[in-house]
Write a protein that holds these residues in place. Structure first.
Motif, PDB file in Angstrom:
ATOM      1  N   PHE A   1       0.835  -1.205   0.000  1.00 62.09           N
ATOM      2  CA  PHE A   1       0.000   0.000   0.000  1.00 62.09           C
ATOM      3  C   PHE A   1       0.869   1.255   0.000  1.00 62.09           C
ATOM      4  CE2 PHE A   1      -3.274  -2.671   2.535  1.00 62.09           C
ATOM      5  CZ  PHE A   1      -3.746  -3.231   1.363  1.00 62.09           C
ATOM      6  N   LEU A   2       1.974   1.194   0.735  1.00 59.88           N
ATOM      7  CA  LEU A   2       2.886   2.338   0.801  1.00 59.88           C
ATOM      8  C   LEU A   2       3.502   2.616  -0.573  1.00 59.88           C
ATOM      9  CD1 LEU A   2       4.181   4.403   2.702  1.00 59.88           C
ATOM     10  CD2 LEU A   2       5.983   2.724   3.163  1.00 59.88           C
ATOM     11  N   LEU A   3       3.897   1.563  -1.282  1.00 55.81           N
ATOM     12  CA  LEU A   3       4.467   1.737  -2.623  1.00 55.81           C
ATOM     13  C   LEU A   3       3.442   2.321  -3.587  1.00 55.81           C
ATOM     14  CD1 LEU A   3       6.517  -1.577  -2.927  1.00 55.81           C
ATOM     15  CD2 LEU A   3       7.451   0.742  -2.823  1.00 55.81           C
TER      16      LEU A   3
ATOM     17  N   HIS B   1       3.695   6.074  -5.484  1.00 54.56           N
ATOM     18  CA  HIS B   1       3.737   6.162  -6.950  1.00 54.56           C
ATOM     19  C   HIS B   1       2.368   6.511  -7.541  1.00 54.56           C
ATOM     20  CE1 HIS B   1       7.338   3.729  -5.991  1.00 54.56           C
ATOM     21  NE2 HIS B   1       7.838   4.274  -7.078  1.00 54.56           N
ATOM     22  N   TRP B   2       1.459   6.986  -6.703  1.00 51.69           N
ATOM     23  CA  TRP B   2       0.077   7.248  -7.122  1.00 51.69           C
ATOM     24  C   TRP B   2       0.060   8.275  -8.253  1.00 51.69           C
ATOM     25  CZ3 TRP B   2      -4.259   8.577  -3.046  1.00 51.69           C
ATOM     26  CH2 TRP B   2      -5.513   8.393  -3.643  1.00 51.69           C
ATOM     27  N   ASP B   3      -0.466   7.863  -9.384  1.00 46.15           N
ATOM     28  CA  ASP B   3      -0.573   8.756 -10.544  1.00 46.15           C
ATOM     29  C   ASP B   3      -1.842   8.400 -11.323  1.00 46.15           C
ATOM     30  OD1 ASP B   3      -0.037  10.638 -12.488  1.00 46.15           O
ATOM     31  OD2 ASP B   3       1.352   9.345 -13.592  1.00 46.15           O
ATOM     32  N   PRO B   4      -3.022   8.793 -10.804  1.00 47.82           N
ATOM     33  CA  PRO B   4      -4.285   8.388 -11.434  1.00 47.82           C
ATOM     34  C   PRO B   4      -4.522   9.112 -12.747  1.00 47.82           C
ATOM     35  CG  PRO B   4      -4.701   9.967  -9.692  1.00 47.82           C
ATOM     36  CD  PRO B   4      -3.230   9.661  -9.642  1.00 47.82           C
ATOM     37  N   GLY B   5      -5.377   8.537 -13.548  1.00 45.19           N
ATOM     38  CA  GLY B   5      -5.736   9.147 -14.822  1.00 45.19           C
ATOM     39  C   GLY B   5      -6.729   8.276 -15.560  1.00 45.19           C
ATOM     40  N   PRO B   6      -7.129   8.666 -16.748  1.00 39.94           N
ATOM     41  CA  PRO B   6      -8.072   7.858 -17.527  1.00 39.94           C
ATOM     42  C   PRO B   6      -7.556   6.430 -17.706  1.00 39.94           C
ATOM     43  CG  PRO B   6      -7.768  10.006 -18.529  1.00 39.94           C
ATOM     44  CD  PRO B   6      -6.737   9.902 -17.445  1.00 39.94           C
TER      45      PRO B   6
ATOM     46  N   ARG C   1      -7.759  -1.886  -3.633  1.00 38.51           N
ATOM     47  CA  ARG C   1      -8.247  -1.227  -2.426  1.00 38.51           C
ATOM     48  C   ARG C   1      -8.729   0.182  -2.755  1.00 38.51           C
ATOM     49  NH1 ARG C   1      -8.290  -5.661  -0.771  1.00 38.51           N
ATOM     50  NH2 ARG C   1      -7.328  -6.483   1.123  1.00 38.51           N
ATOM     51  N   PRO C   2      -9.676   0.726  -1.947  1.00 35.94           N
ATOM     52  CA  PRO C   2     -10.270   2.045  -2.217  1.00 35.94           C
ATOM     53  C   PRO C   2      -9.286   3.197  -2.056  1.00 35.94           C
ATOM     54  CG  PRO C   2     -11.667   0.723  -0.753  1.00 35.94           C
ATOM     55  CD  PRO C   2     -10.342   0.040  -0.819  1.00 35.94           C
ATOM     56  N   PRO C   3      -9.565   4.313  -2.722  1.00 40.56           N
ATOM     57  CA  PRO C   3      -8.702   5.494  -2.616  1.00 40.56           C
ATOM     58  C   PRO C   3      -8.587   6.042  -1.193  1.00 40.56           C
ATOM     59  CG  PRO C   3     -10.152   5.691  -4.517  1.00 40.56           C
ATOM     60  CD  PRO C   3     -10.605   4.486  -3.753  1.00 40.56           C
TER      61      PRO C   3
ATOM     62  N   PRO D   1       1.191   3.374 -12.091  1.00 42.49           N
ATOM     63  CA  PRO D   1       2.051   2.260 -12.481  1.00 42.49           C
ATOM     64  C   PRO D   1       1.869   0.993 -11.666  1.00 42.49           C
ATOM     65  CG  PRO D   1       3.307   3.879 -11.235  1.00 42.49           C
ATOM     66  CD  PRO D   1       1.963   4.483 -11.494  1.00 42.49           C
ATOM     67  N   LEU D   2       1.288   1.080 -10.474  1.00 46.65           N
ATOM     68  CA  LEU D   2       1.077  -0.095  -9.626  1.00 46.65           C
ATOM     69  C   LEU D   2      -0.416  -0.315  -9.425  1.00 46.65           C
ATOM     70  CD1 LEU D   2       3.896   0.517  -6.982  1.00 46.65           C
ATOM     71  CD2 LEU D   2       3.975  -0.950  -9.014  1.00 46.65           C
TER      72      LEU D   2
END
Length: 513
Positions: free
Chosen positions: A45-47, A51-56, A67-69, A62-63
């Motif tokens: 979850f930490l990784l 690296h969180w990069d949401p989009g369409p 699990r929910p935002p 990338p990972l």
């Protein structure tokens, strides 16, 4: 539910002492976790959060994780403010909130005596190291919110001032939905509130308009976190359909994969889970409620019905979870607390019953704390952390890593990035069952520098044609073994030998950034 007379000064003083001891106890039980290595889920979850990069078309970038935002957002904030172990501090604070909620629930439903017993049960269940309550797992973060939601719902029905009751009901709805935001199956708070408020409205225990307003306030409160997530999704390009597919659609597919795969490990874990449910006192407490169901429904019909619904839903959730990890049992903590709050002071329920159950829970908990410095749940975690740090010591700054199959804590401890999006084995088995995606990564321009074989490549029936194994054999060479785990490196890369590792000694958290 009628209000009770205000307690006297002596009773208030006693309650404060009990509550202070309970809070100190849960903090003491949580504190050792700050010296234990991160568990695979925590590291994963930490990784994802880092690296969180949401989009369409992608919820996290990338990972991939199902699990929910709300959960990943909690990790991101805790990491930014407090570092890798910040989420464990959040877990400890939520456990304190749950203990306070248990005390208030007991007070509301049975008075001072019930408060003492329900608080004790909350501390014991939240302190069971075997259930990984100390970790920043989804259950550890979400279950306290369920208990808080149950308390706030009951409290809202007791408030005589309308706006105070509505505000409390609103907060109950928010807490219930935030629990689901930590893990999708933590719906106990939602179920409890829905049944409690609907039963009050249908039975006419209060004027219809106030009862309807309370129900409406909980619905509005429950909708608020969902609206925030949907607005966030619209802003970053994450559609409601994508949220549905990742958070709910995947779970159905994953359950089918688990059901179709014969696993002796799953069967063993299921049997162990049943034994733990007995030893921790969960089964005796729920059995006590079943035996006293009729008088419980007579005394507190709405709460009794809501509790019955919660037990049924939570049991179904554990059974359908499929993997039967010890932490699944955390979901029963709110129900256990409610049982004691309801029954411990009922006519015909002697003090011997809660005492017997509580002592039966305390003894194994004490033994588990005294006989080992770390719980068994950290043993495999410690090995993964040791392996990851060994790779880190030999790796170049731009190296990358892939682990077979799962064990995100190895990736985290290595300090390296990974070009393969699946950190866990279940998403790998569900979304990349033929390992086509993995094979493309291994043979592409972003092939990882390191491969760590925690589980055999052919585990769970994967790589049936042996293509991935042949690729590893031709493109990589075994660089060494750490704690019995093979580590491979690209043939084209020259790296120093892996350093010697102490596999018997749990690693300290000093290297977990």
């Amino acid at each position: 539910m009628t209000g009770r007379p205000p307690p006297g000064r002596s009773e208030r003083s006693t309650r404060r002492r009990h509550l202070t001891l309970a809070v100190a106890g849960i903090l003491a039980l949580s504190a050792p976790a700050l010296t234990w290595p991160l568990m695979p889920d925590e590291a994963g979850f930490l990784l994802v959060a880092r690296h969180w990069d949401p989009g369409p078309g992608t919820l996290y970038g990338p990972l991939w994780v199902d699990r929910p935002p709300v959960l990943i957002g909690t990790y991101r904030v805790a990491d930014a403010l407090l570092g890798s172990y910040g989420v464990r501090l959040v877990s400890a604070l939520l456990a304190v909130a749950a203990v306070l909620a248990a005390h208030r629930l007991g007070t509301a439903l049975g008075g001072a005596r019930a408060a003492a017993w329900s608080t004790a049960v909350a501390v014991i269940l939240l302190g069971w190291t075997t259930l990984a309550t100390w970790a920043g797992k989804s259950e550890s973060l979400g279950v306290p919110l369920v208990l808080v939601a149950c308390w706030l719902a009951v409290e809202s029905t007791r408030r005589t001032e309308r706006w105070s009751g509505l505000a409390t009901a609103l907060a109950a709805g928010v807490a219930a939905t935030l629990a689901v935001g930590m893990k999708q199956n933590l719906v106990g708070g939602v179920v409890f509130i829905a049944v409690l408020m609907t039963a009050r409205l249908v039975r006419g225990v209060s004027p219809r308009r106030p009862a309807a307003l309370l129900l409406g306030a909980t619905v509005v409160g429950g909708a608020l976190p969902l609206v925030v997530v949907l607005l966030w999704g619209a802003r970053v390009g994450v559609s409601p359909q994508l949220l549905w597919d990742v958070l709910l659609g995947f779970r159905a597919d994953a359950y089918a994969v688990i059901s179709e795969t014969e696993s002796q490990a799953n069967t063993a874990r299921a049997l162990r889970l049943v034994g733990l449910a007995v030893v921790t006192g969960i089964v005796p407490l729920l059995g006590w409620f079943v035996l006293r169901l009729v008088p419980a429904l007579r005394r507190h019909p709405e709460v009794g019905l809501a509790l019955l619904a919660v037990i049924a839903v939570d049991t179904a959730g554990v059974v359908l979870g499929g993997s039967y990890w010890d932490s699944y049992l955390q979901v029963f903590t709110p129900a256990a607390v409610l049982v004691v709050a309801l029954l411990s002071t009922m006519p015909g329920s002697t003090g011997a019953v809660p005492r017997l159950v509580t002592v039966g829970m305390v003894v194994p908990l004490t033994v588990s704390l005294v006989t080992g410095a770390t719980p068994s749940a950290t043993q495999g975690t410690a090995t993964g952390t040791t392996v990851g740090r060994a790779v880190q010591a030999a790796a170049a700054p731009d190296d990358t890593i892939v682990v077979m199959h799962g064990a995100p804590n190895v990736v985290h401890a290595s300090g390296l990035s990974t070009p393969y999006r699946h950190l866990w084995s279940l998403p790998r088995r569900t979304l990349d069952p033929d390992l086509d995606e993995l094979h493309a990564v291994l043979t592409g321009p972003d092939a990882p520098t390191w491969i760590v074989v925690v589980h055999a490549v052919s585990s769970w029936g994967l790589d049936e044609d042996g293509e991935v194994r042949r690729t590893i054999g031709s493109s990589y060479e075994r660089h060494g073994t750490v704690c019995g785990i093979d580590v491979w490196v690209l043939r084209a890369e020259d790296r120093p030998p892996l350093p010697p590792s102490d596999c018997e000694r749990p690693p300290s958290p000093r290297g977990d950034r």
